[in-house]
Write an enzyme that holds these catalytic residues in place. Structure first.
Site, mmCIF file in Angstrom:
data_model
loop_
_atom_site.group_PDB
_atom_site.id
_atom_site.type_symbol
_atom_site.label_atom_id
_atom_site.label_comp_id
_atom_site.label_asym_id
_atom_site.label_seq_id
_atom_site.Cartn_x
_atom_site.Cartn_y
_atom_site.Cartn_z
ATOM 1 N N HIS A 130 -26.061 2.644 -0.371
ATOM 2 C CA HIS A 130 -25.345 2.396 -1.638
ATOM 3 C C HIS A 130 -25.806 3.347 -2.738
ATOM 4 O O HIS A 130 -26.943 3.261 -3.206
ATOM 5 C CB HIS A 130 -25.575 0.938 -2.067
ATOM 6 N N HIS A 179 -24.062 5.678 -6.339
ATOM 7 C CA HIS A 179 -22.910 6.081 -7.174
ATOM 8 C C HIS A 179 -23.186 7.498 -7.663
ATOM 9 O O HIS A 179 -23.883 7.689 -8.664
ATOM 10 C CB HIS A 179 -22.771 5.174 -8.406
ATOM 11 N N SER A 235 -9.258 -6.320 -13.557
ATOM 12 C CA SER A 235 -8.940 -7.746 -13.480
ATOM 13 C C SER A 235 -7.714 -8.104 -14.304
ATOM 14 O O SER A 235 -7.245 -9.236 -14.262
ATOM 15 C CB SER A 235 -10.148 -8.554 -13.974
ATOM 16 N N HIS A 261 -14.905 -3.623 -6.569
ATOM 17 C CA HIS A 261 -16.037 -3.513 -7.491
ATOM 18 C C HIS A 261 -16.883 -4.775 -7.529
ATOM 19 O O HIS A 261 -18.088 -4.713 -7.276
ATOM 20 C CB HIS A 261 -15.581 -3.121 -8.912
ATOM 21 N N GLU A 299 -24.866 -10.155 -8.713
ATOM 22 C CA GLU A 299 -25.990 -9.302 -9.092
ATOM 23 C C GLU A 299 -26.854 -9.983 -10.165
ATOM 24 O O GLU A 299 -28.068 -10.081 -10.000
ATOM 25 C CB GLU A 299 -25.416 -7.969 -9.599
HETATM 26 C C1 BEZ Z 1 -12.321 -5.281 -15.480
HETATM 27 O O1 BEZ Z 1 -12.143 -6.488 -15.444
HETATM 28 O O2 BEZ Z 1 -11.425 -4.476 -15.384
HETATM 29 C C2 BEZ Z 1 -13.725 -4.794 -15.663
HETATM 30 C C3 BEZ Z 1 -14.730 -5.701 -15.853
HETATM 31 C C4 BEZ Z 1 -16.021 -5.275 -16.020
HETATM 32 C C5 BEZ Z 1 -16.335 -3.931 -15.964
HETATM 33 C C6 BEZ Z 1 -15.323 -3.016 -15.783
HETATM 34 C C7 BEZ Z 1 -14.008 -3.435 -15.624
HETATM 35 FE FE FE2 Z 2 -23.871 -0.277 -7.371
#
Ligand code: BEZ
Ligand code: FE2
Length: 403
Positions: A61, A63, A145, A179, A209
């Protein structure tokens, strides 16, 4: 064919003194040096005193797109860190060009990492990963989201995924990352997982997390409440933990962190054949607590190890990660923990990532580190290799001498 005779081969939890390895692209055999000297007279390379052969390390893992971070992000607690990521994201991403990402990939190689799982948020690391010497599991990340943005976000995700699928190279595996439970709408998750199943793609997700995440997902309260209200005008979490885990029931997934999971969730993780990726340095810097390894083991869950990105680490080095883990989990039995950690960057990581490496045994890819220690080798070598990392003298990937 290459034949390396060493002071010790350390693989799969066993130290084999005076053994050598015969390999092409894959490993042909491991045997005592004396036997190999007889059978392959004149063809053996004697590595000499202090030489240790190890399977190449697997970082499950990372990034890479955040590799420009040194001191920009706020450490100590998850929510301030996440806010700092969001406010500095453009600067960090723009501050890491192809050269910066290639440098991070090269740094991992010099630290003995011969395979890695790269979580890609934007696709800016695609070229560097395509050109890497290492095996790459390339996780295209899906995030979002807000239902109003769902189509656009899925479209962008698909574009990146398809671009990664265009890249033909052995050892490069286009994959999917969801994510997290708080940041991806269920419709997007279900669509992506359906595609992953159809195409047999590997899947990863951040899970449970921080305490803040736990509180938001369970009660729609805590530090995430303000964040979601201000950032996305949301007062309710995108998913509960139960809903989220359920989406993955028939697709074994690499779940990263899992620090805040309860027994019921760990049972489900075990039962569905998922894996847990442990990133101890990231967990400490973001103040999320320490993974309870004994509880994982009581559920028969094996953890594997990852560095996470330079957004939550100061190094991309699994020797450092194992050392920190050894001291983080101070009440765990030291020799047993050292062995678990080695498997977590070796055979267990390879199995979880679907890779044919991580062990020195016949028919596995010859991903081998030639290393040297400057101390006497004994049964506690697995501990010494963590506390006093060896010098890495050469690296072979699929039998090719990379450096
Ligand atoms: C989202 O809900 O799009 C989002 C939430 C937390 C971090 C980044 C994006
Ligand atoms: Fe990560």
């Amino acid at each position: 064919m290459k034949i390396l005779l060493s002071d010790a081969v350390f693989t799969d939890g066993t130290v084999y003194r005076d053994h050598g390895v015969v390999f092409d692209k894959t490993i042909v055999e491991m045997a005592p040096n004396d036997e190999l000297r007889e059978r392959y007279a004149g063809q053996c390379s004697e590595l000499g005193e202090g030489s240790v052969l190890l399977p190449g390390l697997i970082n499950s893992h990372v990034h890479l797109e955040f590799s420009a971070n040194r001191s920009t992000l706020t450490y100590g607690e998850f929510m301030p860190w996440l806010s700092s990521v969001i406010s500095s994201r453009d600067d960090l991403i723009n501050g890491c060009d192809d050269g910066c990402i290639a440098h991070a990939v090269d740094t991992m190689l010099s630290n003995g990492i011969t395979a890695f799982g790269a979580v890609s948020s934007y696709g800016f690391d695609l070229d560097a990963c395509a050109g890497a010497s290492q095996k790459v599991v390339y996780f295209n990340e899906l995030i979002g989201s807000d239902p109003a943005m769902a189509d656009a976000l899925y479209g962008n995700f698909q574009e990146r995924l398809f671009a990664s699928q265009q890249i033909e190279r052995e050892g490069f595996y286009p994959s999917i990352a969801i994510h997290s439970p708080y940041s991806v709408h269920r419709v997007l998750i279900q669509k992506a997982l359906k595609y992953a199943k159809e195409k047999s793609l590997r899947v990863s997700a951040h899970l449970l997390e921080s305490p803040a995440e736990r509180e938001w997902l369970d009660n729609n309260s805590g530090p995430f409440q303000n964040f979601f209200q201000n950032f996305l005008k949301q007062s309710q979490a995108a998913n509960t933990v139960e809903e989220f885990l359920g989406y993955f029931d028939d697709i074994p997934t690499l779940f990263t962190h899992v620090v805040q999971a309860r027994d019921k969730e760990l049972s489900q993780i075990a039962q569905r054949g998922h894996s847990v990726i442990h990133c101890p340095i990231s967990n400490r810097l973001l103040g999320v607590g320490a993974l309870d390894l004994q509880r994982l083991s009581s559920h028969d869950i094996r953890f594997i190890c990852g560095t996470d990105g330079l957004s939550s680490n100061y190094a991309l080095n699994l020797f450092e990660e194992m050392k920190i883990a050894l001291f983080t989990h101070y009440s765990d039995d030291l020799p047993a923990l050292a062995q678990q950690l080695w498997k977590g960057v070796g055979i267990h990581a390879a199995e979880a990532m679907g890779l044919n490496c991580g062990t020195i045994a016949p028919n596995y890819d010859a991903d081998i580190l030639v290393t040297r220690v400057n101390y006497p080798i004994n049964d506690q070598l697995p501990i010494h290799l963590i506390t006093q990392p060896p010098r890495i003298e050469s690296i072979y990937i699929q039998g090719e001498h990379i450096r």
